[in-house]
Design a protein around this motif. Structure first.
Motif, PDB file in Angstrom:
ATOM      1  N   VAL A   1       0.858  -1.185   0.000  1.00  0.00           N
ATOM      2  CA  VAL A   1       0.000   0.000   0.000  1.00  0.00           C
ATOM      3  C   VAL A   1       0.895   1.236   0.000  1.00  0.00           C
ATOM      4  N   LEU A   2       0.742   2.067  -1.001  1.00  0.00           N
ATOM      5  CA  LEU A   2       1.584   3.259  -1.150  1.00  0.00           C
ATOM      6  C   LEU A   2       1.044   4.391  -0.287  1.00  0.00           C
ATOM      7  N   ALA A   3       1.855   4.812   0.678  1.00  0.00           N
ATOM      8  CA  ALA A   3       1.426   5.880   1.591  1.00  0.00           C
ATOM      9  C   ALA A   3       2.572   6.836   1.881  1.00  0.00           C
ATOM     10  N   GLY A   4       3.435   7.046   0.897  1.00  0.00           N
ATOM     11  CA  GLY A   4       4.604   7.904   1.105  1.00  0.00           C
ATOM     12  C   GLY A   4       4.518   9.258   0.434  1.00  0.00           C
ATOM     13  N   GLY A   5       3.341   9.578  -0.107  1.00  0.00           N
ATOM     14  CA  GLY A   5       3.187  10.862  -0.792  1.00  0.00           C
ATOM     15  C   GLY A   5       3.095  12.030   0.180  1.00  0.00           C
ATOM     16  N   LYS A   6       3.291  13.223  -0.355  1.00  0.00           N
ATOM     17  CA  LYS A   6       3.298  14.428   0.494  1.00  0.00           C
ATOM     18  C   LYS A   6       1.924  15.085   0.607  1.00  0.00           C
TER      19      LYS A   6
ATOM     20  N   LYS B   1      -5.286  -7.537   3.317  1.00  0.00           N
ATOM     21  CA  LYS B   1      -4.988  -8.611   4.269  1.00  0.00           C
ATOM     22  C   LYS B   1      -6.037  -9.711   4.267  1.00  0.00           C
ATOM     23  N   SER B   2      -7.211  -9.403   3.776  1.00  0.00           N
ATOM     24  CA  SER B   2      -8.249 -10.430   3.727  1.00  0.00           C
ATOM     25  C   SER B   2      -7.939 -11.485   2.661  1.00  0.00           C
ATOM     26  N   SER B   3      -7.010 -11.164   1.745  1.00  0.00           N
ATOM     27  CA  SER B   3      -6.675 -12.100   0.666  1.00  0.00           C
ATOM     28  C   SER B   3      -5.200 -12.487   0.614  1.00  0.00           C
ATOM     29  N   LEU B   4      -4.317 -11.649   1.143  1.00  0.00           N
ATOM     30  CA  LEU B   4      -2.879 -11.874   1.024  1.00  0.00           C
ATOM     31  C   LEU B   4      -2.244 -12.140   2.391  1.00  0.00           C
ATOM     32  N   LYS B   5      -1.212 -12.968   2.395  1.00  0.00           N
ATOM     33  CA  LYS B   5      -0.549 -13.326   3.648  1.00  0.00           C
ATOM     34  C   LYS B   5       0.334 -12.215   4.187  1.00  0.00           C
ATOM     35  N   LYS B   6       0.955 -11.451   3.288  1.00  0.00           N
ATOM     36  CA  LYS B   6       1.858 -10.375   3.706  1.00  0.00           C
ATOM     37  C   LYS B   6       1.463  -9.080   3.018  1.00  0.00           C
ATOM     38  N   VAL B   7       1.296  -8.030   3.823  1.00  0.00           N
ATOM     39  CA  VAL B   7       0.971  -6.714   3.287  1.00  0.00           C
ATOM     40  C   VAL B   7       1.884  -5.693   3.949  1.00  0.00           C
ATOM     41  N   TYR B   8       2.556  -4.913   3.121  1.00  0.00           N
ATOM     42  CA  TYR B   8       3.464  -3.878   3.610  1.00  0.00           C
ATOM     43  C   TYR B   8       2.915  -2.506   3.249  1.00  0.00           C
ATOM     44  N   VAL B   9       3.366  -1.511   4.026  1.00  0.00           N
ATOM     45  CA  VAL B   9       3.029  -0.126   3.742  1.00  0.00           C
ATOM     46  C   VAL B   9       4.303   0.582   3.306  1.00  0.00           C
ATOM     47  N   SER B  10       4.224   1.225   2.162  1.00  0.00           N
ATOM     48  CA  SER B  10       5.347   2.006   1.639  1.00  0.00           C
ATOM     49  C   SER B  10       5.234   3.432   2.154  1.00  0.00           C
ATOM     50  N   THR B  11       6.333   3.959   2.701  1.00  0.00           N
ATOM     51  CA  THR B  11       6.315   5.313   3.225  1.00  0.00           C
ATOM     52  C   THR B  11       7.683   5.952   3.056  1.00  0.00           C
ATOM     53  N   ASN B  12       7.745   7.255   3.230  1.00  0.00           N
ATOM     54  CA  ASN B  12       9.047   7.918   3.165  1.00  0.00           C
ATOM     55  C   ASN B  12       9.642   8.013   4.571  1.00  0.00           C
ATOM     56  N   VAL B  13      10.899   8.356   4.642  1.00  0.00           N
ATOM     57  CA  VAL B  13      11.614   8.363   5.921  1.00  0.00           C
ATOM     58  C   VAL B  13      10.950   9.282   6.939  1.00  0.00           C
ATOM     59  N   ALA B  14      10.533  10.463   6.511  1.00  0.00           N
ATOM     60  CA  ALA B  14       9.965  11.448   7.429  1.00  0.00           C
ATOM     61  C   ALA B  14       8.664  10.979   8.070  1.00  0.00           C
TER      62      ALA B  14
ATOM     63  N   GLY C   1       8.349   3.785  -3.817  1.00  0.00           N
ATOM     64  CA  GLY C   1       7.894   2.695  -2.964  1.00  0.00           C
ATOM     65  C   GLY C   1       7.930   1.355  -3.672  1.00  0.00           C
ATOM     66  N   MET C   2       7.542   1.353  -4.927  1.00  0.00           N
ATOM     67  CA  MET C   2       7.500   0.110  -5.679  1.00  0.00           C
ATOM     68  C   MET C   2       8.902  -0.471  -5.863  1.00  0.00           C
ATOM     69  N   LEU C   3       9.852   0.370  -6.249  1.00  0.00           N
ATOM     70  CA  LEU C   3      11.220  -0.104  -6.459  1.00  0.00           C
ATOM     71  C   LEU C   3      11.874  -0.522  -5.144  1.00  0.00           C
ATOM     72  N   SER C   4      11.556   0.189  -4.071  1.00  0.00           N
ATOM     73  CA  SER C   4      12.111  -0.174  -2.760  1.00  0.00           C
ATOM     74  C   SER C   4      11.639  -1.559  -2.350  1.00  0.00           C
ATOM     75  N   ALA C   5      10.363  -1.846  -2.559  1.00  0.00           N
ATOM     76  CA  ALA C   5       9.814  -3.169  -2.238  1.00  0.00           C
ATOM     77  C   ALA C   5      10.461  -4.245  -3.111  1.00  0.00           C
ATOM     78  N   MET C   6      10.633  -3.937  -4.391  1.00  0.00           N
ATOM     79  CA  MET C   6      11.256  -4.888  -5.313  1.00  0.00           C
ATOM     80  C   MET C   6      12.721  -5.130  -4.968  1.00  0.00           C
ATOM     81  N   ASP C   7      13.394  -4.114  -4.423  1.00  0.00           N
ATOM     82  CA  ASP C   7      14.783  -4.282  -3.977  1.00  0.00           C
ATOM     83  C   ASP C   7      14.866  -5.307  -2.847  1.00  0.00           C
TER      84      ASP C   7
END
Length: 197
Positions: A11-16, A43-56, A81-87
């Motif tokens: 879930v992308l949540a790193g925008g300003k 989470k109702s369908s997937l085993k692992k769910v992450y939240v993408s955010t910026n450092v601040a 966020g997408m590339l960070s997760a893929m890394d």
């Protein structure tokens, strides 16, 4: 339903949230934040769910209770966020979801999970507005990473442009209003979300 251990949610949540004037992830709908709604939907369908955010934002109360992936890239919009997760998890496929889709429903997520392509690098919905791919409710297989890298090297950082010029599997939205996103206060009309400040 084609859900496997190799598919994680992001879930992308790193925008300003500059245009909204307040953090979109923190907006409340029926007592739950938009971020919380998006995470629980996955989470109702997937085993692992992450939240993408910026450092601040990584330690603010809205995000800190979720499993976070902190952006490793700057000035790249959603791709950060997408590339960070893929890394971090290069062999995983990712169901990428924006946190500002107040009308998103289980039926739409179920349609994506049932019909994602095992051949195309990305499976996305076709926009009901302009027919173009909707990149922020889509599944990205590991094969998408080298494609994204090629576009980024050319200075193209818009996910929609990348999908438009890539072999993307396009699905029809089962609920035409599900991917209506919110960017400005006026976009909240017709949703259950209210600005509290």
């Amino acid at each position: 339903m084609k859900v496997s251990d190799s598919l994680y949610g992001l879930v992308l949540a790193g925008g300003k949230s500059r245009r909204m004037g307040t953090d979109k992830a923190a907006l409340l709908s029926r007592g739950e934040t938009q971020l919380g709604c998006a995470v629980h939907l996955l989470k109702s369908s997937l085993k692992k769910v992450y939240v993408s955010t910026n450092v601040a934002q990584s330690d603010d109360p809205v995000r800190r209770d979720f499993e976070l992936i902190v952006d490793r890239y700057e000035d790249m919009g959603p791709l950060a966020g997408m590339l960070s997760a893929m890394d971090i998890f290069p062999t995983q496929s990712w169901l990428v979801l924006a946190c500002d889709l107040p009308n998103l429903d289980e039926k739409t997520i179920e349609c994506l999970l049932q019909n994602w392509s095992e051949v195309h690098p990305v499976t996305a919905f076709e926009s009901v507005v302009d027919g173009m791919p909707e990149p922020l409710c889509a599944i990205y297989r590991p094969a998408a990473r080298p494609i994204i890298d090629i576009f980024v090297a050319q200075g193209i950082k818009c996910p929609r442009k990348i999908l438009l010029n890539s072999p993307t599997c396009l699905l029809t939205q089962p609920n035409p209003g599900a991917l209506h996103n919110i960017n400005r206060p006026e976009d909240l009309a017709g949703t259950s979300i209210e600005l509290t400040s």
